[in-house]
Design a protein around this motif. Structure first.
Motif, PDB file in Angstrom:
ATOM      1  N   UNK A  34       0.835  -1.208   0.000  1.00  0.00           N
ATOM      2  CA  UNK A  34       0.000   0.000   0.000  1.00  0.00           C
ATOM      3  C   UNK A  34       0.865   1.252   0.000  1.00  0.00           C
ATOM      4  N   UNK A  35       1.907   1.260   0.835  1.00  0.00           N
ATOM      5  CA  UNK A  35       2.799   2.436   0.891  1.00  0.00           C
ATOM      6  C   UNK A  35       3.551   2.626  -0.426  1.00  0.00           C
ATOM      7  N   UNK A  36       3.796   1.536  -1.135  1.00  0.00           N
ATOM      8  CA  UNK A  36       4.491   1.619  -2.425  1.00  0.00           C
ATOM      9  C   UNK A  36       3.574   2.092  -3.547  1.00  0.00           C
ATOM     10  N   UNK A  37       2.295   2.313  -3.242  1.00  0.00           N
ATOM     11  CA  UNK A  37       1.369   2.803  -4.254  1.00  0.00           C
ATOM     12  C   UNK A  37       0.910   1.741  -5.223  1.00  0.00           C
ATOM     13  N   UNK A  38       0.892   0.475  -4.767  1.00  0.00           N
ATOM     14  CA  UNK A  38       0.472  -0.623  -5.643  1.00  0.00           C
ATOM     15  C   UNK A  38      -1.005  -0.953  -5.491  1.00  0.00           C
ATOM     16  N   UNK A  39      -1.603  -0.600  -4.345  1.00  0.00           N
ATOM     17  CA  UNK A  39      -2.959  -1.048  -4.042  1.00  0.00           C
ATOM     18  C   UNK A  39      -3.494  -0.269  -2.853  1.00  0.00           C
ATOM     19  N   UNK A  40      -4.762  -0.514  -2.520  1.00  0.00           N
ATOM     20  CA  UNK A  40      -5.312  -0.017  -1.259  1.00  0.00           C
ATOM     21  C   UNK A  40      -6.115  -1.145  -0.605  1.00  0.00           C
ATOM     22  N   UNK A  41      -6.182  -1.116   0.716  1.00  0.00           N
ATOM     23  CA  UNK A  41      -6.890  -2.153   1.453  1.00  0.00           C
ATOM     24  C   UNK A  41      -8.391  -1.881   1.449  1.00  0.00           C
ATOM     25  N   UNK A  42      -9.178  -2.918   1.165  1.00  0.00           N
ATOM     26  CA  UNK A  42     -10.633  -2.830   1.187  1.00  0.00           C
ATOM     27  C   UNK A  42     -11.186  -3.540   2.421  1.00  0.00           C
ATOM     28  N   UNK A  43     -10.679  -4.747   2.708  1.00  0.00           N
ATOM     29  CA  UNK A  43     -11.211  -5.527   3.826  1.00  0.00           C
ATOM     30  C   UNK A  43     -10.140  -6.452   4.387  1.00  0.00           C
ATOM     31  N   UNK A  44     -10.248  -6.720   5.695  1.00  0.00           N
ATOM     32  CA  UNK A  44      -9.390  -7.681   6.382  1.00  0.00           C
ATOM     33  C   UNK A  44     -10.282  -8.827   6.843  1.00  0.00           C
ATOM     34  N   UNK A  45      -9.930 -10.044   6.462  1.00  0.00           N
ATOM     35  CA  UNK A  45     -10.746 -11.225   6.742  1.00  0.00           C
ATOM     36  C   UNK A  45     -10.034 -12.127   7.742  1.00  0.00           C
ATOM     37  N   UNK A  46     -10.718 -12.479   8.828  1.00  0.00           N
ATOM     38  CA  UNK A  46     -10.126 -13.326   9.875  1.00  0.00           C
ATOM     39  C   UNK A  46     -10.666 -14.744   9.716  1.00  0.00           C
TER      40      UNK A  46
END
Length: 242
Positions: free
Chosen positions: A223-235
């Motif tokens: 995410x910090x590298x500008x490749x993507x963004x987080x939508x959801x975290x699944x446990x």
């Protein structure tokens, strides 16, 4: 979430075609520092054969996931009385011929994503209409003891609109299988509220959480590298290892 590829077929295709292209490189005037980088022009007989075999492996992998999904759906229907449907399917470890801008010039490139998957940004013309506004979803499996993530591509995404396809290993299968007690691993996970079922003790041990990088760190770096963004975290609540 189902994470399955072409299994041994993909590995065999890679082995066979590395050998073939290694022999073909002198004829094409190509030199590489490592045989694992063996290659041939995409339009050559060797290049076309490799792309065709890779496409066949991708189809086989998709069929594997489909069969596993149907089996899981039958269990949910029988036990919980609920139906399920496929929300999204994405492939990884593939080469695709795509259009990209390089130094301001539009080029047709063969992008080989190894340990990676495509993450197209919002508005990209290759996205279907229902995803065009948000970007391409990306499924990032962690391990059976950690979270998994749903990401999406971002505008201006670098690395030819690519991101990681999983946490990635820090230990290969054989060493971790020798060092992990499968029964103790299962008890540890169940104490965390994660039900675990495995086809074999070795199969469980090979997939121990400590064999993988911290998926939260991997996603944060991407995410910090500008490749993507987080939508959801699944446990995870339950894990089945084939």
């Amino acid at each position: 979430m189902i994470h399955c590829g072409s299994r041994g077929l993909g590995h065999q295709i890679c082995t066979d075609h590395v050998r073939t292209m290694e022999k073909a490189m002198p004829r094409h005037g190509i030199q590489v520092p490592d045989r694992q980088l063996a290659c041939a022009p995409v339009t050559s007989a060797e290049g076309q054969a490799h792309l065709g075999a890779m496409a066949a492996a991708a189809n086989y992998a998709r069929a594997n996931r489909h069969v596993l999904g149907l089996a899981a759906a039958r269990v949910f229907r029988a036990v919980a009385g609920c139906d399920s449907r496929l929300v999204y399917d994405i492939s990884h470890n593939l080469a695709k011929v795509e259009q990209h801008s390089v130094a301001g010039v539009e080029l047709e490139l063969c992008v080989h994503r190894k340990g990676a998957t495509r993450a197209l940004p919002p508005g990209h013309p290759d996205l279907p209409a229902d995803l065009r506004a948000v970007g391409q979803p990306v499924l990032i499996p962690g391990s059976m003891g950690t979270a998994s993530y749903v990401l999406t591509g971002v505008p201006g995404g670098s690395a030819f609109h690519s991101t990681c396809h999983g946490a990635g290993r820090v230990q290969s299968r054989h060493p971790v299988a020798r060092s992990v007690n499968a029964a103790e691993l299962q008890k540890t996970l169940e104490r965390q509220g994660i039900a675990v079922r495995g086809a074999s003790a070795r199969g469980l041990a090979e997939e121990a959480p400590e064999a993988y990088k911290d998926v939260a760190d991997v996603v944060a770096v991407a995410e910090r590298a500008g490749l993507c963004r987080t939508v959801a975290r699944l446990v995870p609540l339950g894990v089945v290892k084939g």
